[in-house]
Design a protein around this motif. Structure first.
Motif, PDB file in Angstrom:
ATOM      1  N   ASP A 118      41.116  21.085  20.004  1.00 48.97           N
ATOM      2  CA  ASP A 118      39.985  21.227  20.682  1.00 48.97           C
ATOM      3  C   ASP A 118      39.502  22.701  20.366  1.00 48.97           C
ATOM      4  O   ASP A 118      39.826  23.766  20.585  1.00 48.97           O
ATOM      5  CB  ASP A 118      40.411  21.299  22.464  1.00 48.97           C
ATOM      6  N   ARG A 119      38.290  22.557  19.566  1.00 48.19           N
ATOM      7  CA  ARG A 119      38.053  23.660  18.879  1.00 48.19           C
ATOM      8  C   ARG A 119      37.417  24.985  19.825  1.00 48.19           C
ATOM      9  O   ARG A 119      37.879  26.014  19.559  1.00 48.19           O
ATOM     10  CB  ARG A 119      36.848  23.431  18.039  1.00 48.19           C
ATOM     11  N   GLU A 120      36.789  24.694  20.890  1.00 49.42           N
ATOM     12  CA  GLU A 120      36.258  25.737  21.923  1.00 49.42           C
ATOM     13  C   GLU A 120      37.649  26.323  22.533  1.00 49.42           C
ATOM     14  O   GLU A 120      37.629  27.878  22.463  1.00 49.42           O
ATOM     15  CB  GLU A 120      35.268  25.282  22.954  1.00 49.42           C
ATOM     16  N   ASP A 127      41.750  34.468  20.349  1.00 51.10           N
ATOM     17  CA  ASP A 127      41.018  35.818  20.960  1.00 51.10           C
ATOM     18  C   ASP A 127      41.984  36.315  21.969  1.00 51.10           C
ATOM     19  O   ASP A 127      42.113  37.340  21.976  1.00 51.10           O
ATOM     20  CB  ASP A 127      39.561  35.342  21.305  1.00 51.10           C
ATOM     21  N   ARG A 128      42.470  35.381  22.677  1.00 51.57           N
ATOM     22  CA  ARG A 128      43.552  36.090  23.737  1.00 51.57           C
ATOM     23  C   ARG A 128      44.396  36.627  23.071  1.00 51.57           C
ATOM     24  O   ARG A 128      45.201  37.750  23.499  1.00 51.57           O
ATOM     25  CB  ARG A 128      44.033  35.064  24.708  1.00 51.57           C
ATOM     26  N   GLY A 134      42.901  42.468  15.181  1.00 51.48           N
ATOM     27  CA  GLY A 134      43.709  41.192  14.484  1.00 51.48           C
ATOM     28  C   GLY A 134      42.657  40.329  13.852  1.00 51.48           C
ATOM     29  O   GLY A 134      41.505  40.403  14.181  1.00 51.48           O
ATOM     30  N   CYS A 135      43.380  39.378  12.993  1.00 48.81           N
ATOM     31  CA  CYS A 135      42.224  38.600  12.259  1.00 48.81           C
ATOM     32  C   CYS A 135      42.666  37.091  12.485  1.00 48.81           C
ATOM     33  O   CYS A 135      43.788  36.932  12.798  1.00 48.81           O
ATOM     34  CB  CYS A 135      42.665  38.812  10.698  1.00 48.81           C
ATOM     35  N   LEU A 136      41.576  36.415  12.342  1.00 53.63           N
ATOM     36  CA  LEU A 136      41.407  34.852  12.522  1.00 53.63           C
ATOM     37  C   LEU A 136      41.240  34.415  11.161  1.00 53.63           C
ATOM     38  O   LEU A 136      40.276  34.687  10.529  1.00 53.63           O
ATOM     39  CB  LEU A 136      40.655  34.611  13.278  1.00 53.63           C
ATOM     40  N   ALA A 137      42.122  33.387  10.721  1.00 53.53           N
ATOM     41  CA  ALA A 137      41.763  32.888   9.232  1.00 53.53           C
ATOM     42  C   ALA A 137      41.898  31.196   9.487  1.00 53.53           C
ATOM     43  O   ALA A 137      42.860  30.591   9.673  1.00 53.53           O
ATOM     44  CB  ALA A 137      42.694  33.326   8.317  1.00 53.53           C
ATOM     45  N   LEU A 138      40.715  30.559   9.160  1.00 57.71           N
ATOM     46  CA  LEU A 138      40.801  29.115   9.156  1.00 57.71           C
ATOM     47  C   LEU A 138      40.508  28.509   7.887  1.00 57.71           C
ATOM     48  O   LEU A 138      39.549  28.926   7.268  1.00 57.71           O
ATOM     49  CB  LEU A 138      39.881  28.616  10.478  1.00 57.71           C
ATOM     50  N   LEU A 139      41.244  27.641   7.380  1.00 56.72           N
ATOM     51  CA  LEU A 139      40.893  27.170   6.144  1.00 56.72           C
ATOM     52  C   LEU A 139      41.099  25.898   5.917  1.00 56.72           C
ATOM     53  O   LEU A 139      41.909  24.854   6.960  1.00 56.72           O
ATOM     54  CB  LEU A 139      41.985  27.777   4.994  1.00 56.72           C
ATOM     55  N   SER A 140      40.455  24.983   5.019  1.00 62.80           N
ATOM     56  CA  SER A 140      41.007  23.612   4.795  1.00 62.80           C
ATOM     57  C   SER A 140      40.111  23.286   3.688  1.00 62.80           C
ATOM     58  O   SER A 140      39.749  24.138   2.707  1.00 62.80           O
ATOM     59  CB  SER A 140      40.254  22.804   6.134  1.00 62.80           C
ATOM     60  N   TYR A 141      40.378  22.062   3.099  1.00 61.74           N
ATOM     61  CA  TYR A 141      39.543  21.631   1.842  1.00 61.74           C
ATOM     62  C   TYR A 141      38.997  20.244   2.083  1.00 61.74           C
ATOM     63  O   TYR A 141      39.054  19.391   3.169  1.00 61.74           O
ATOM     64  CB  TYR A 141      40.771  21.429   0.899  1.00 61.74           C
ATOM     65  N   THR A 142      37.964  19.911   1.183  1.00 54.54           N
ATOM     66  CA  THR A 142      37.380  18.698   1.211  1.00 54.54           C
ATOM     67  C   THR A 142      38.348  17.641   0.458  1.00 54.54           C
ATOM     68  O   THR A 142      39.133  17.884  -0.147  1.00 54.54           O
ATOM     69  CB  THR A 142      35.866  18.775   0.255  1.00 54.54           C
ATOM     70  N   SER A 190      30.250  29.739  15.941  1.00 51.39           N
ATOM     71  CA  SER A 190      30.461  29.896  17.536  1.00 51.39           C
ATOM     72  C   SER A 190      31.325  31.428  17.632  1.00 51.39           C
ATOM     73  O   SER A 190      31.664  31.817  18.863  1.00 51.39           O
ATOM     74  CB  SER A 190      30.999  28.844  18.317  1.00 51.39           C
ATOM     75  N   CYS A 191      31.841  31.782  16.585  1.00 46.45           N
ATOM     76  CA  CYS A 191      32.722  32.905  16.585  1.00 46.45           C
ATOM     77  C   CYS A 191      31.926  34.274  16.898  1.00 46.45           C
ATOM     78  O   CYS A 191      31.098  34.611  15.987  1.00 46.45           O
ATOM     79  CB  CYS A 191      33.616  33.045  15.348  1.00 46.45           C
TER      80      CYS A 191
END
Length: 273
Positions: A118-120, A127-128, A134-142, A190-191
């Protein structure tokens, strides 16, 4: 609502065996962090960690690393990895409800997983738990991985692989739609963190046996759905793809090594101080 997939023990074992580890992406994440918060790497949390291929790569950089997942089967498989260091542990929990205090975490990652959340709610939860800075890192691939082999035309191999991917599209989960990259791009937009960067394509090459490439595609949720609905058709599709590739490559063994090109996309963001 988040989507629960990859929960069968056989699927989890195949996930550990065939999914590639994002070495290059870990380097990018750590380089991003080191420029902003040197020598402050205490706790990293890898959300939707699956069988832990990416989680374990964080261990050299942090005092403590925790992988979280909703799937007991995935975590069971992750715990069998003999390379797990003492600083690495796993917790069963949803991505939207992490068992950490506010401001406790230095890095939150999600590797090829955030499209199921649930992305939101996940972004709010990240964030909490992140500390200021601090850092947020999101990754994926096609999905459209490419193959290279000797002097065989890349276009020929790509066409065969693309037939495989196209056959699986009807079985793609509607939660992730036609393009997971669009999901990550929307999450990036949205970030609210002002210090953030989007990277659309990092080509990563891996040498794998042809059977390993096919095994990786077979771990995709779309193939697994086909396998559940029509096992014979799933086997026929995989065998047909293997035979076409072997014919194009002029080889007789599926153990023949090929170069698999994985196209990653990712984004990084730093919580304001």
């Amino acid at each position: 609502m988040a989507v629960r997939v990859f929960e069968g023990i056989d699927h989890a074992a195949a996930y550990l065996q065939h999914r590639v580890a994002p070495y290059e992406l870990i380097n990018r994440i750590m380089s991003y962090m080191e420029k902003r918060m040197p020598n402050q790497f205490n706790l990293a949390v890898d959300v939707g960690c699956g069988s832990g291929q990416g989680t374990i790569l964080l261990a050299p950089y942090f005092t403590k690393v925790v992988g979280t997942d909703v799937s007991p089967a995935q975590l069971e498989i992750a715990l069998t990895n003999p390379r797990n260091p003492p600083s690495l542990s796993y917790r069963e929990c949803p991505a939207e409800k992490l068992p950490f205090a506010p401001g406790e975490v230095d890095l939150v990652t999600a590797m090829t997983a955030a499209h199921w959340f649930d992305r939101e709610k996940f972004l709010l939860e990240a964030d909490r738990v992140l500390r200021p800075g601090g850092c947020l890192a999101l990754l994926s691939y096609t999905m459209d991985m490419e193959l290279e082999y000797g002097d065989v035309s890349n276009a020929t191999l790509h066409d065969i692989c693309n037939e495989f991917y196209t056959a699986l599209l009807p079985y793609r989960n509607p939660h992730i739609g036609k393009s997971s990259m669009e999901i990550y791009s929307a999450m990036f937009d949205s970030c609210s963190y002002p210090d953030k960067e989007w990277n659309e394509c990092l080509r990563s090459k891996r040498i794998l046996p042809l059977s390993g490439y096919l095994g990786m595609v077979e771990t995709f949720s779309s193939y697994q759905k086909l396998l559940q609905q029509d096992p014979a058709e799933a086997e026929r599709l995989s065998n047909d793809t293997r035979n076409k590739l072997m014919s194009a490559m002029k080889v007789s063994s599926p153990d023949t090594e090929v170069t698999v090109v994985v196209k990653y996309f990712y984004w990084l963001a730093r919580k304001p101080l």
